[in-house]
Design an enzyme around this catalytic site. Structure first.
Site, short mmCIF file in Angstrom:
data_model
loop_
_atom_site.label_atom_id
_atom_site.label_comp_id
_atom_site.label_asym_id
_atom_site.label_seq_id
_atom_site.Cartn_x
_atom_site.Cartn_y
_atom_site.Cartn_z
N SER A 312 0.90 -1.16 0.04
CA SER A 312 0.22 -0.07 0.02
C SER A 312 0.77 1.23 0.13
O SER A 312 0.40 2.28 -0.47
CB SER A 312 -0.98 -0.02 1.25
OG SER A 312 -0.34 -0.06 2.34
N CYS A 314 4.13 1.48 -1.14
CA CYS A 314 5.20 1.13 -2.35
C CYS A 314 4.89 2.03 -3.50
O CYS A 314 3.97 2.25 -4.03
CB CYS A 314 4.96 -0.18 -2.94
SG CYS A 314 5.29 -1.46 -1.68
N ARG A 410 17.32 -2.11 2.31
CA ARG A 410 16.55 -3.12 1.77
C ARG A 410 16.32 -2.65 0.00
O ARG A 410 16.00 -3.68 -0.56
CB ARG A 410 14.91 -2.79 2.23
CG ARG A 410 14.20 -3.72 1.81
CD ARG A 410 12.89 -3.65 2.53
NE ARG A 410 11.74 -4.63 2.36
CZ ARG A 410 10.86 -4.63 1.48
NH1 ARG A 410 10.70 -3.58 0.75
NH2 ARG A 410 10.16 -5.88 1.42
N GLN A 430 11.36 4.60 -2.54
CA GLN A 430 10.64 3.71 -3.25
C GLN A 430 9.31 3.54 -2.48
O GLN A 430 8.49 2.32 -2.32
CB GLN A 430 11.29 2.24 -3.44
CG GLN A 430 12.27 2.41 -4.69
CD GLN A 430 13.04 0.90 -4.86
OE1 GLN A 430 12.23 0.08 -4.87
NE2 GLN A 430 14.24 1.20 -5.04
P1 XMP Z 1 0.83 -3.55 2.74
O1 XMP Z 1 0.11 -3.53 1.39
O2 XMP Z 1 0.62 -4.69 3.48
O3 XMP Z 1 2.27 -3.90 2.24
O4 XMP Z 1 0.78 -2.20 3.47
C1 XMP Z 1 3.46 -3.99 3.19
C2 XMP Z 1 4.63 -4.60 2.34
O5 XMP Z 1 5.05 -3.48 1.62
C3 XMP Z 1 6.56 -3.99 1.30
N1 XMP Z 1 6.98 -2.59 1.69
C4 XMP Z 1 7.47 -1.69 0.66
N2 XMP Z 1 7.53 -1.95 -0.72
N3 XMP Z 1 8.47 0.29 -0.86
C5 XMP Z 1 8.03 -0.76 -1.62
O6 XMP Z 1 8.11 -0.93 -2.71
C6 XMP Z 1 8.55 0.57 0.32
O7 XMP Z 1 8.69 1.73 0.91
C7 XMP Z 1 7.97 -0.29 1.30
N4 XMP Z 1 7.85 -0.69 2.78
C8 XMP Z 1 7.39 -1.74 2.88
C9 XMP Z 1 7.01 -4.79 2.10
O8 XMP Z 1 7.21 -6.07 1.60
C10 XMP Z 1 5.70 -4.99 3.25
O9 XMP Z 1 5.83 -6.25 3.89
#
Ligand code: XMP
Length: 503
Positions: A312, A314, A410, A430
């Site tokens: 959400s 990303c 990461r 990102q």
């Molecule tokens: P939800 O949709 O559950 O997603 O909020 C959580 C997952 O998103 C990933 N994650 C990121 N991916 N940029 C990204 O592209 C980010 O800044 C970021 N932070 C987290 C991660 O896999 C997490 O479990």
């Protein structure tokens, strides 16, 4: 079947959870007969398929404790120093339901002013008084609200007015929660100190927690009856030391956290972990294709995390042009990894219980959630109000704010400080930073998620996650693709206004 939907498409269309809908099956069993127990890695089983994400606005010790108590597992984020992350793991491993194992203590030399400060800043009354003011030292008394009511002089020492040890009811170390609760009730006091054979304070039990001190029949525990916990590391050389510190702390599973997991750096660290810490299961990732998965399975991964750029918060797909629609990613990787007996954690993009059910019916063994859990009481941070709505902060680990705390690793695998023309000094975000709505406590929210998933599986005519996996390939579970109009039709529509309460 899954094959019809995901594989018969020459145009290479990939699908999200919202693109899909499941056909109803035949129901010949009750809702509570639906078994959603699962595996999160080759060797770790859970009663519920829920994992909290290693993000600094989602999983610290409190979230991990409650995820494990409820039947899932939490993965502690790595935007901590090595020692602090290990300390969070220890808090989970040492947790004993109903026992406060790190109560705030004071010494007899402290004053009324100190008591009031603790009360005002932390809200505690009933403070144990120990010889040196710390846990683990000799219990000398307790200061309760009543003791300070008539004391006006802020400089009076605690020893002058505390309730002394001789007048206290205590429990001996090793007492179980039920016995402790009985002693507490009989004593009519607010707090019950637990002491060891040297009369040193080892825990505290609070009357106000009595209601909460019920059993957690689904709790995820290790062979020593301690809660299960995971922790994230990166793929840089010093992450090997971090892994060693986490291993010493007793971590059960290490998640190697990269947005693109198919790298030499990750393969090497997975091999290292399996060689040096064979007792710890390793979840590698993130991946979205079978060929990425193969490299990590060959390196020794015990589980795979699937999802790229679909969370959400990303912006990876927008910034880097790489990723995959999540339902297709889960289906293809799960089908491939099943040949090796490696479970899949479908990570990100979950917005409802329907999404969880679809992820599990596409072959995932568990789902990992960020935004779904970030608004709960157990997530880090305080609630705040915006436009009358109660919110908690939630940010991507690739947001600029989170990256300055350490999560840059990461997204960037090498130290790029020295590269040419100043470009390396530019951090490329990102992810974004935002807020999510209050969801209340996991104690109510997780049962809601659990029952929602059971309803979904029951409607699809499958009685367990095991059966869901078989059904995906034998045609018992059938998906259809929804047109944009069908997606609209499948949501609330045509109302002037409505209220949405989840449970
Ligand atoms: P939800 O949709 O559950 O997603 O909020 C959580 C997952 O998103 C990933 N994650 C990121 N991916 N940029 C990204 O592209 C980010 O800044 C970021 N932070 C987290 C991660 O896999 C997490 O479990």
């Amino acid at each position: 079947t899954g094959k019809d939907v995901f594989c018969n498409n020459k145009a290479c269309v990939a699908y999200t959870y919202d693109d899909l809908i499941m056909m109803p099956g035949h129901i010949n069993f009750g809702l509570n007969d639906v078994d959603i127990s699962t595996k999160v890695t080759k060797n770790i089983s859970l009663k519920l398929p829920f994992v909290s994400s290693p993000m600094d606005t989602v999983t610290e010790a409190k979230m991990a404790i409650h995820m494990a108590l409820m039947g899932g597992i939490g993965i502690i984020h790595s935007n901590f120093s090595m020692a602090d992350q290990a300390a969070e793991v220890i808090k989970v491993k040492k947790f004993k339901n109903g026992f406060i194992t790190d109560p705030v203590c004071l010494s007899p030399q402290h004053t009324v002013a100190d008591v009031l400060r603790v009360k005002q800043t932390l809200g505690y009354s009933g403070i144990p008084i120990t010889q040196d003011g710390n846990m683990g030292s000799k219990l000398l008394g307790i200061v309760s609200n009543r003791d300070t009511t008539f004391v006006d002089d802020m400089s009076i020492k605690i020893r002058e007015f505390m309730t002394p040890r001789a007048a206290l009811s205590v429990a001996k170390e090793g007492v179980d929660l039920e016995e402790a609760n009985e002693i507490l009730k009989a004593s009519k006091k607010g707090k019950l100190p637990v002491v060891n054979e040297n009369d040193e304070l080892v825990a505290l039990i609070a009357r106000t927690d009595l209601q909460k001190n019920r059993d957690f029949p689904l709790a995820s525990k290790d062979a020593n009856k301690q809660l299960l916990v995971g922790a994230a590391i990166g793929t840089r050389p010093d992450d090997r030391d971090r892994a060693a510190a986490l291993a010493d702390a007793g971590v059960d599973v290490i998640v190697v956290d990269s947005s693109q997991g198919d790298s030499l750096f990750q393969i090497e660290i997975v091999q290292h972990l399996k060689e040096k810490h064979p007792q710890i299961d390793v979840i590698a990732g993130n991946v979205v294709t079978p060929s990425q998965a193969l490299h990590l399975i060959q390196a020794g991964a015990d589980g795979l995390r699937v999802g790229m750029g679909i969370g959400s918060i990303c912006t990876t797909q927008e910034v880097c042009a790489v990723g995959r629609a999540q339902a297709s990613a889960v289906y293809h990787v799960a089908k491939f990894a099943a040949k090796y007996g490696v479970p899949i954690v479908a990570d990100g993009g979950i917005k409802s219980t329907g999404h969880i059910t679809k992820a599990l019916c596409c072959g995932a063994s568990c789902v990992m959630m960020g935004s779904m859990l970030a608004g709960t009481d157990e997530a880090p941070g305080e609630y705040f109000y915006q436009d009358g709505v109660r919110l908690k902060r939630y940010r991507g680990m690739g947001s600029l704010e989170a990256m300055t705390k350490g999560s840059e690793k990461r997204y960037v695998w090498e130290d790029t400080k020295a590269s040419a023309c100043g470009a390396a000094a530019v951090k490329v975000a990102q992810g974004v930073s935002g807020a999510v709505q209050d969801k209340g406590t996991l104690r109510r929210y997780i049962p809601y998620l659990m029952q929602g998933v059971r309803h979904g599986l029951q409607d699809a005519g499958v009685k367990s996650l095991e059966e869901a996996k078989e059904s995906l390939y034998n045609g018992k579970i059938r998906f259809e693709i929804r047109s944009p109009a069908a997606q609209k039709e499948g949501g609330v529509h045509g109302l002037h206004s409505y209220q949405k309460r989840l449970y």
